[in-house]
Design an enzyme around this catalytic site. Structure first.
Site, PDB file in Angstrom:
ATOM      1  N   HIS A  52       0.846  -1.208   0.000  1.00 36.59           N
ATOM      2  CA  HIS A  52       0.000   0.000   0.000  1.00 36.59           C
ATOM      3  C   HIS A  52       0.875   1.251   0.000  1.00 36.59           C
ATOM      4  O   HIS A  52       0.628   2.203  -0.729  1.00 36.59           O
ATOM      5  CB  HIS A  52      -0.875   0.068   1.272  1.00 36.59           C
ATOM      6  CG  HIS A  52      -1.922  -0.990   1.370  1.00 36.59           C
ATOM      7  ND1 HIS A  52      -2.072  -1.770   2.496  1.00 36.59           N
ATOM      8  CD2 HIS A  52      -2.890  -1.384   0.517  1.00 36.59           C
ATOM      9  CE1 HIS A  52      -3.083  -2.595   2.316  1.00 36.59           C
ATOM     10  NE2 HIS A  52      -3.599  -2.382   1.129  1.00 36.59           N
ATOM     11  N   ARG A 110      -2.184  -5.714  -8.453  1.00 38.33           N
ATOM     12  CA  ARG A 110      -1.133  -6.692  -8.209  1.00 38.33           C
ATOM     13  C   ARG A 110      -0.988  -7.706  -9.330  1.00 38.33           C
ATOM     14  O   ARG A 110       0.044  -7.849  -9.915  1.00 38.33           O
ATOM     15  CB  ARG A 110      -1.388  -7.435  -6.888  1.00 38.33           C
ATOM     16  CG  ARG A 110      -1.044  -6.596  -5.689  1.00 38.33           C
ATOM     17  CD  ARG A 110      -1.482  -7.267  -4.425  1.00 38.33           C
ATOM     18  NE  ARG A 110      -2.926  -7.542  -4.466  1.00 38.33           N
ATOM     19  CZ  ARG A 110      -3.636  -7.879  -3.429  1.00 38.33           C
ATOM     20  NH1 ARG A 110      -3.066  -8.044  -2.264  1.00 38.33           N
ATOM     21  NH2 ARG A 110      -4.926  -8.080  -3.538  1.00 38.33           N
ATOM     22  N   LYS A 139     -15.849  -7.412   3.836  1.00 40.01           N
ATOM     23  CA  LYS A 139     -14.780  -7.736   4.795  1.00 40.01           C
ATOM     24  C   LYS A 139     -15.186  -7.453   6.241  1.00 40.01           C
ATOM     25  O   LYS A 139     -16.016  -6.589   6.496  1.00 40.01           O
ATOM     26  CB  LYS A 139     -13.512  -6.934   4.463  1.00 40.01           C
ATOM     27  CG  LYS A 139     -12.882  -7.337   3.142  1.00 40.01           C
ATOM     28  CD  LYS A 139     -11.584  -6.583   2.903  1.00 40.01           C
ATOM     29  CE  LYS A 139     -10.931  -6.983   1.583  1.00 40.01           C
ATOM     30  NZ  LYS A 139      -9.810  -6.121   1.228  1.00 40.01           N
ATOM     31  N   SER A 165      -3.033  -7.608   2.980  1.00 43.50           N
ATOM     32  CA  SER A 165      -3.276  -7.440   4.414  1.00 43.50           C
ATOM     33  C   SER A 165      -3.688  -8.779   5.041  1.00 43.50           C
ATOM     34  O   SER A 165      -3.293  -9.097   6.164  1.00 43.50           O
ATOM     35  CB  SER A 165      -4.381  -6.411   4.656  1.00 43.50           C
ATOM     36  OG  SER A 165      -4.000  -5.165   4.159  1.00 43.50           O
TER      37      SER A 165
END
Ligand code: PNS
Length: 163
Positions: free
Chosen positions: A17, A90, A41, A128
């Site tokens: 990040h 990514r 989430k 994460s």
């Protein structure tokens, strides 16, 4: 003044990040790192804690600020007059999800462009969730997160795994 938003869950912020935030800061006059709600989430850190970690790791970047917003990203972009939403991409696995969000945001507010920055190869695999899992199981996460927040993450994941 060109304003960009770097939105995300940041649960917690990783070196991946930070790399995207640093590169966005080179491209825009002002960067708002936005702790936003991802309804898919269940974050480990509270929004306040995530904001605090982000503030500490971006303290040396004068044009970067951190905010929390519980509503639609498109509405926030309109409110602050952002020119761009900057996201790190990514691998192909990120693409479909990011593409869907970019198109939805454009439909909701067409005054903001979504800009994708490819993450450096070094951070390609980082997430994460991975950081939390490795920390929870006692692995070394020191290469995944900024040193100044390492202990905060260890404390939080330790407490969690003790339950
Ligand atoms: O780091 P994440 O979880 O991939 O980030 C996703 C996030 C928080 C940027 C996204 O869920 C979001 O924009 N949430 C704000 C609410 C919203 O606008 N939802 C519609 C997205 S098209």
């Amino acid at each position: 003044m060109r304003i960009a938003i770097c939105p995300g869950s940041f649960d917690p912020v990783t070196n991946g990040h930070l790399d995207v935030i640093q590169r966005a800061a080179k491209l825009f006059d002002r960067v708002v790192v936005l702790v936003a709600t991802n309804s898919e989430k269940h974050p480990l850190f509270t929004a306040e804690e995530r904001c605090n970690l982000l503030c500490r790791v971006t303290a040396d970047m004068p044009q970067v600020e951190v905010a929390v917003y519980g509503g639609l990203l498109a509405d926030y972009a309109r409110e602050i007059g952002a020119a761009a939403i900057v996201k790190g991409l990514r691998a192909m696995s990120d693409f479909e999800y990011e593409f869907q969000m970019a198109l939805t945001n454009r439909k909701l507010y067409d005054g903001v462009e979504t800009v994708f920055l490819t993450t450096t190869a070094e951070h390609m695999y980082l997430s994460s969730s991975l950081v939390k899992e490795v920390a929870r199981l006692g692995g070394d996460i020191s290469e995944f997160v900024p040193p100044m927040i390492l202990q905060d993450i260890l404390d939080k994941t330790e407490r969690k795994s003790a339950i």
